[in-house]
Write a protein that holds these residues in place. Structure first.
Motif, PDB file in Angstrom:
ATOM      1  N   PHE A 165       8.398 -57.910  34.500  1.00 44.17           N
ATOM      2  CA  PHE A 165       7.400 -57.469  34.267  1.00 44.17           C
ATOM      3  C   PHE A 165       6.988 -57.220  32.829  1.00 44.17           C
ATOM      4  O   PHE A 165       7.977 -57.046  32.023  1.00 44.17           O
ATOM      5  CB  PHE A 165       7.058 -55.798  35.134  1.00 44.17           C
ATOM      6  CG  PHE A 165       8.088 -54.826  34.466  1.00 44.17           C
ATOM      7  CD1 PHE A 165       7.619 -53.934  33.723  1.00 44.17           C
ATOM      8  CD2 PHE A 165       9.188 -54.744  35.152  1.00 44.17           C
ATOM      9  CE1 PHE A 165       8.351 -53.033  33.429  1.00 44.17           C
ATOM     10  CE2 PHE A 165       9.996 -53.625  34.884  1.00 44.17           C
ATOM     11  CZ  PHE A 165       9.590 -52.759  33.803  1.00 44.17           C
ATOM     12  N   ASN A 166       5.833 -56.967  32.520  1.00 40.41           N
ATOM     13  CA  ASN A 166       5.309 -56.937  31.023  1.00 40.41           C
ATOM     14  C   ASN A 166       5.066 -55.306  30.881  1.00 40.41           C
ATOM     15  O   ASN A 166       4.437 -54.603  31.910  1.00 40.41           O
ATOM     16  CB  ASN A 166       4.434 -57.682  30.735  1.00 40.41           C
ATOM     17  CG  ASN A 166       4.566 -59.254  30.758  1.00 40.41           C
ATOM     18  OD1 ASN A 166       5.713 -59.467  30.393  1.00 40.41           O
ATOM     19  ND2 ASN A 166       3.631 -59.858  31.429  1.00 40.41           N
ATOM     20  N   TYR A 167       5.218 -54.808  29.621  1.00 41.76           N
ATOM     21  CA  TYR A 167       4.853 -53.526  29.137  1.00 41.76           C
ATOM     22  C   TYR A 167       4.478 -53.563  27.765  1.00 41.76           C
ATOM     23  O   TYR A 167       5.337 -54.217  26.924  1.00 41.76           O
ATOM     24  CB  TYR A 167       6.048 -52.407  29.600  1.00 41.76           C
ATOM     25  CG  TYR A 167       5.676 -51.220  29.046  1.00 41.76           C
ATOM     26  CD1 TYR A 167       4.851 -50.207  29.721  1.00 41.76           C
ATOM     27  CD2 TYR A 167       6.129 -50.514  27.707  1.00 41.76           C
ATOM     28  CE1 TYR A 167       4.565 -49.046  29.429  1.00 41.76           C
ATOM     29  CE2 TYR A 167       5.781 -49.233  27.372  1.00 41.76           C
ATOM     30  CZ  TYR A 167       5.057 -48.431  28.089  1.00 41.76           C
ATOM     31  OH  TYR A 167       4.464 -47.429  27.905  1.00 41.76           O
ATOM     32  N   THR A 168       3.556 -52.892  27.522  1.00 43.93           N
ATOM     33  CA  THR A 168       3.029 -52.640  25.919  1.00 43.93           C
ATOM     34  C   THR A 168       3.186 -51.300  25.561  1.00 43.93           C
ATOM     35  O   THR A 168       2.724 -50.384  26.032  1.00 43.93           O
ATOM     36  CB  THR A 168       1.481 -53.082  25.815  1.00 43.93           C
ATOM     37  OG1 THR A 168       1.378 -54.374  26.375  1.00 43.93           O
ATOM     38  CG2 THR A 168       1.413 -52.969  24.403  1.00 43.93           C
ATOM     39  N   ALA A 169       4.282 -51.410  24.546  1.00 43.60           N
ATOM     40  CA  ALA A 169       4.544 -49.837  23.856  1.00 43.60           C
ATOM     41  C   ALA A 169       3.570 -49.674  22.829  1.00 43.60           C
ATOM     42  O   ALA A 169       3.235 -50.388  22.236  1.00 43.60           O
ATOM     43  CB  ALA A 169       5.954 -49.955  23.363  1.00 43.60           C
ATOM     44  N   PRO A 170       2.643 -48.542  23.247  1.00 42.82           N
ATOM     45  CA  PRO A 170       1.694 -48.261  22.287  1.00 42.82           C
ATOM     46  C   PRO A 170       2.314 -48.035  20.787  1.00 42.82           C
ATOM     47  O   PRO A 170       3.386 -47.840  20.605  1.00 42.82           O
ATOM     48  CB  PRO A 170       1.265 -46.804  22.557  1.00 42.82           C
ATOM     49  CG  PRO A 170       1.534 -46.800  24.056  1.00 42.82           C
ATOM     50  CD  PRO A 170       2.814 -47.373  24.483  1.00 42.82           C
ATOM     51  N   ALA A 171       1.491 -48.197  19.699  1.00 42.59           N
ATOM     52  CA  ALA A 171       1.889 -47.708  18.427  1.00 42.59           C
ATOM     53  C   ALA A 171       2.470 -46.496  18.268  1.00 42.59           C
ATOM     54  O   ALA A 171       1.925 -45.608  18.616  1.00 42.59           O
ATOM     55  CB  ALA A 171       0.730 -48.125  17.428  1.00 42.59           C
ATOM     56  N   VAL A 172       3.682 -46.540  17.575  1.00 44.60           N
ATOM     57  CA  VAL A 172       4.139 -45.163  17.184  1.00 44.60           C
ATOM     58  C   VAL A 172       4.627 -44.229  18.474  1.00 44.60           C
ATOM     59  O   VAL A 172       3.702 -43.271  18.520  1.00 44.60           O
ATOM     60  CB  VAL A 172       3.480 -44.134  16.209  1.00 44.60           C
ATOM     61  CG1 VAL A 172       4.546 -43.297  15.574  1.00 44.60           C
ATOM     62  CG2 VAL A 172       3.171 -45.240  15.118  1.00 44.60           C
ATOM     63  N   SER A 173       5.293 -44.541  19.131  1.00 47.00           N
ATOM     64  CA  SER A 173       5.431 -43.984  20.722  1.00 47.00           C
ATOM     65  C   SER A 173       6.755 -44.119  21.094  1.00 47.00           C
ATOM     66  O   SER A 173       7.783 -44.812  20.609  1.00 47.00           O
ATOM     67  CB  SER A 173       4.381 -44.976  21.541  1.00 47.00           C
ATOM     68  OG  SER A 173       5.011 -45.970  21.978  1.00 47.00           O
ATOM     69  N   VAL A 174       6.794 -43.277  22.238  1.00 46.85           N
ATOM     70  CA  VAL A 174       8.325 -43.037  22.999  1.00 46.85           C
ATOM     71  C   VAL A 174       7.778 -43.171  24.416  1.00 46.85           C
ATOM     72  O   VAL A 174       7.057 -42.523  24.832  1.00 46.85           O
ATOM     73  CB  VAL A 174       8.977 -41.703  22.798  1.00 46.85           C
ATOM     74  CG1 VAL A 174      10.346 -41.845  23.638  1.00 46.85           C
ATOM     75  CG2 VAL A 174       9.288 -41.871  21.264  1.00 46.85           C
ATOM     76  N   SER A 175       8.453 -44.188  25.123  1.00 47.68           N
ATOM     77  CA  SER A 175       7.884 -44.456  26.511  1.00 47.68           C
ATOM     78  C   SER A 175       9.162 -44.118  27.451  1.00 47.68           C
ATOM     79  O   SER A 175      10.305 -44.805  27.026  1.00 47.68           O
ATOM     80  CB  SER A 175       7.231 -45.878  26.814  1.00 47.68           C
ATOM     81  OG  SER A 175       6.142 -45.944  25.891  1.00 47.68           O
ATOM     82  N   VAL A 176       9.013 -43.781  28.565  1.00 46.25           N
ATOM     83  CA  VAL A 176      10.239 -43.900  29.470  1.00 46.25           C
ATOM     84  C   VAL A 176       9.676 -44.387  30.907  1.00 46.25           C
ATOM     85  O   VAL A 176       8.710 -43.862  31.408  1.00 46.25           O
ATOM     86  CB  VAL A 176      10.497 -42.256  29.721  1.00 46.25           C
ATOM     87  CG1 VAL A 176      11.748 -42.306  30.955  1.00 46.25           C
ATOM     88  CG2 VAL A 176      11.171 -41.660  28.739  1.00 46.25           C
ATOM     89  N   LEU A 177      10.110 -45.548  31.432  1.00 51.07           N
ATOM     90  CA  LEU A 177       9.619 -46.284  32.501  1.00 51.07           C
ATOM     91  C   LEU A 177      10.806 -45.855  33.721  1.00 51.07           C
ATOM     92  O   LEU A 177      11.966 -45.955  33.310  1.00 51.07           O
ATOM     93  CB  LEU A 177       9.645 -47.557  32.221  1.00 51.07           C
ATOM     94  CG  LEU A 177       8.933 -48.064  30.792  1.00 51.07           C
ATOM     95  CD1 LEU A 177       8.673 -49.844  30.761  1.00 51.07           C
ATOM     96  CD2 LEU A 177       7.467 -47.495  30.818  1.00 51.07           C
ATOM     97  N   ILE A 178      10.187 -45.598  34.808  1.00 48.76           N
ATOM     98  CA  ILE A 178      10.996 -45.254  35.521  1.00 48.76           C
ATOM     99  C   ILE A 178      10.575 -46.163  37.092  1.00 48.76           C
ATOM    100  O   ILE A 178       9.583 -46.120  37.328  1.00 48.76           O
ATOM    101  CB  ILE A 178      11.335 -43.863  36.044  1.00 48.76           C
ATOM    102  CG1 ILE A 178      11.431 -42.808  34.845  1.00 48.76           C
ATOM    103  CG2 ILE A 178      11.977 -43.444  37.212  1.00 48.76           C
ATOM    104  CD1 ILE A 178      11.304 -41.574  35.069  1.00 48.76           C
TER     105      ILE A 178
END
Length: 606
Positions: free
Chosen positions: A589-602
């Motif tokens: 799968f694809n994910y796009t991390a936004p600019a200047v961001s912290v993401s947690v995918l679950i």
């Protein structure tokens, strides 16, 4: 740091409540106190003090010709929050230095600085009372307090006409709001609740520099922080203001239990910040004090006097204690030159008494050479957002030789690598920024990847008053009325509540790139948790190819993002908060991390 304990986490609302460590007769001794309606007030050295630990008192004289309330008020720690319907506990000790025929009432209340009274109650006092007597009352402000600001006062007054010419001495005032979990002498509820949100697993106490003292005599001493508040003399702390030590060792330990945290406790290691090292031949009494401190925490009341003291204070069972730090930052000043013998003598003695406890070294990992060899080191680093992003592989090259590491203090504090500890004008951050939080998150993916040797990590400083402080930025900012959660706070929370129990190797990010990640599994729920930091000013696409037989087709993304230089501030406290959305997942799968961001995918996978 300024007001992080007194005036911060510790719920006491009155500043300078017991006139500790002040010079009687000076205006400075009256810090936070004001005369009401022309009363004559001064701090005196009591001829008959309320206790040997508290030698000073507030003397109040009612001049002739006064009518209405006459007495004193306290401004709190840059304000007092008054909440309608909340029950406050107020108390003080009083005595008349000379017996008199006076019989009357003292009024205890809360009001605005403009004179609006929110609550007032009275208690009888007698001029015949020449020994100390405590008055304790409950205050429940009425509805008018609901719209008040923090510009409020605590007042203690007598009727001016009835008490003309009377002199009354006061000691050990106190005013507590409802506390976290309703603990007596406990924690400020809103700050405690914010910290509890992070689901922390440990708490380092009693702090960093404040352990050491500027001199040997002004070091933090556990035995001066336990028992009755009347028996706690306080001390001038290492940030140049008085610590009441109302927030003492037992309060810290109860706090750990209340939040389900383990304490990482430091003992004084023979070095004061002014540059004094205790000679090796003279370490004995200080080692014994460290032994007593640890016994207070874990000892058997049947065989240990400090443990028996703990039991008498309401906690017969030992607390959990697995880690003890030997000193703090013994890589600064002249400390490295003496740490080898101090470490050797202290740890050798403590290991005999406490063979199951791990002792953490606080010198540089590169030296001096320590014997016995440390099993753990405490590492501190304050740097720029860019440094943290570029050092996500900091621990990857460390030897796997049995030594483990505690990242005890870290934070992005400045954008100026050449003047990290300078002013805001030279790049110092007032509040954590999104750029700083993303950099810290990148570094934290490295901590997670190296969790085989990094056993704990904590952002520092934890707390700081919005204006009355000596260090910025801080994880949580606060004033007398509110708590402000920073971008760095949300990063710490995202990592803490989304921790796994197994690290899953993956394609490694580029150490010099701008996109960083780590992957963990939570076995109990078959969850895969991917943490992503994008430190770049542009969105970044990433593709995940998963080696699992079964992968859910949907999951969630918790995302913190915003302008790089933006901060959550008192005027805009919720500018950036994590937002949870649904995402499509699968074996690929694809994910796009936004600019200047912290993401947690679950998502679930097995």
């Amino acid at each position: 740091m300024r007001q992080s304990g007194d005036g911060g986490l510790y719920a006491e609302l009155l500043q300078n409540r017991a006139f500790q460590q002040v010079t009687p007769g000076t205006s400075a001794a009256l810090n936070a106190w004001q005369a009401v309606n022309g009363a004559t007030i001064s701090v005196i050295k009591e001829t008959s003090p309320v206790s040997s630990a508290l030698p000073n008192a507030l003397q109040v004289t009612v001049p002739s010709g006064k009518t209405g309330p006459v007495g004193v008020s306290n401004t709190g720690f840059t304000g007092i929050k008054v909440t309608a319907g909340a029950e406050y506990t107020a108390s003080f000790f009083y005595r008349f230095p000379t017996s008199s025929s006076f019989r009357g009432n003292v009024a205890i209340g809360l009001q605005s600085t403009t004179g609006q009274v929110f609550v007032s109650t009275s208690a009888a006092i007698s001029g015949a009372q020449t020994t100390w007597k405590q008055i304790s009352v409950k205050l429940v402000p009425g509805p008018a307090a609901g719209s008040s600001t923090i510009s409020n006062l605590f007042t203690v007054t007598v009727d001016g006409a009835a008490a003309t010419g009377q002199t009354i001495n006061f000691a050990m005032f106190s005013l507590f709001p409802p506390t976290f979990k309703n603990r007596a002498n406990g924690m400020r509820a809103d700050i405690a609740e914010a910290l509890a949100e992070m689901a922390p697993s440990f708490f380092r106490l009693p702090g960093g520099n404040n352990l050491e003292g500027q001199t040997t005599a002004t070091r933090w001493q556990w035995n001066a922080t336990v028992g009755s508040l009347l028996n706690r003399p306080g001390r001038v702390g290492d940030w140049s203001y008085v610590n009441t030590d109302g927030l003492g060792l037992l309060e810290y330990l109860n706090w750990c239990e209340d939040l389900g945290m383990e304490p990482i406790m430091a003992v004084w290691a023979g070095y004061a910040l002014g540059g004094t090292s205790i000679a090796e031949a003279q370490l004995g009494p200080f080692i014994q004090q460290a032994i007593d401190q640890i016994n207070f925490v874990v000892g058997d009341p049947a065989t240990s006097a400090p443990a028996a003291l703990r039991a008498s204070l309401g906690h017969p069972q030992p607390f959990t204690l697995k880690f003890v730090e030997i000193g703090n930052e013994d890589f600064v000043g002249s400390a490295p030159g003496t740490y080898a013998y101090r470490w050797k003598d202290i740890v050798t003695a403590l290991k005999v008494q406490f063979p199951t406890i791990h002792f953490i070294a606080t010198s540089q990992t590169s030296g001096p050479v320590l014997t016995p060899k440390p099993t753990e080191y405490d590492v501190h680093v304050y740097q720029t957002p860019t440094w943290f992003a570029q050092n996500s592989f900091f621990y990857d090259s460390f030897a796997r030789d049995g030594t483990k590491y505690f990242e005890g203090e870290y934070a992005a504090i400045s954008t100026n690598a050449n003047n990290l500890f300078g002013t805001v004008a030279s790049g110092r951050l007032t509040f954590p920024t999104m750029q700083g939080a993303a950099g810290e998150a990148a570094f934290m993916t490295g901590l997670e990847r190296n969790s085989d040797i990094v056993f704990a990590a904590s952002y520092a400083p934890l707390l700081g008053h919005v204006t009355s402080n000596q260090w910025t930025p801080n994880l949580l900012a606060f004033d007398a009325g509110s708590v402000y959660r920073s971008t760095s706070f949300y990063v710490q929370k995202l990592f803490s509540i989304n921790s796994g129990d197994t690290y899953i190797p993956s394609t490694l990010p580029s150490p010099t790139g701008t996109l960083f990640w780590s992957v963990v599994r939570k076995t109990s729920s078959n969850q895969i948790i991917i943490k992503i930091s994008n430190t770049a000013a542009a969105a970044a696409p990433v593709t995940f190819v998963l080696p699992f037989s079964n992968v859910a087709t949907a999951g969630t993304a918790q995302v913190l993002t915003g302008a790089g230089t933006a901060s959550n501030t008192p005027t805009n406290p919720n500018l950036m908060v994590p937002v949870t959305t649904s995402i499509i997942t699968g074996k690929t799968f694809n994910y796009t991390a936004p600019a200047v961001s912290v993401s947690v995918l679950i998502f679930n996978a097995s």
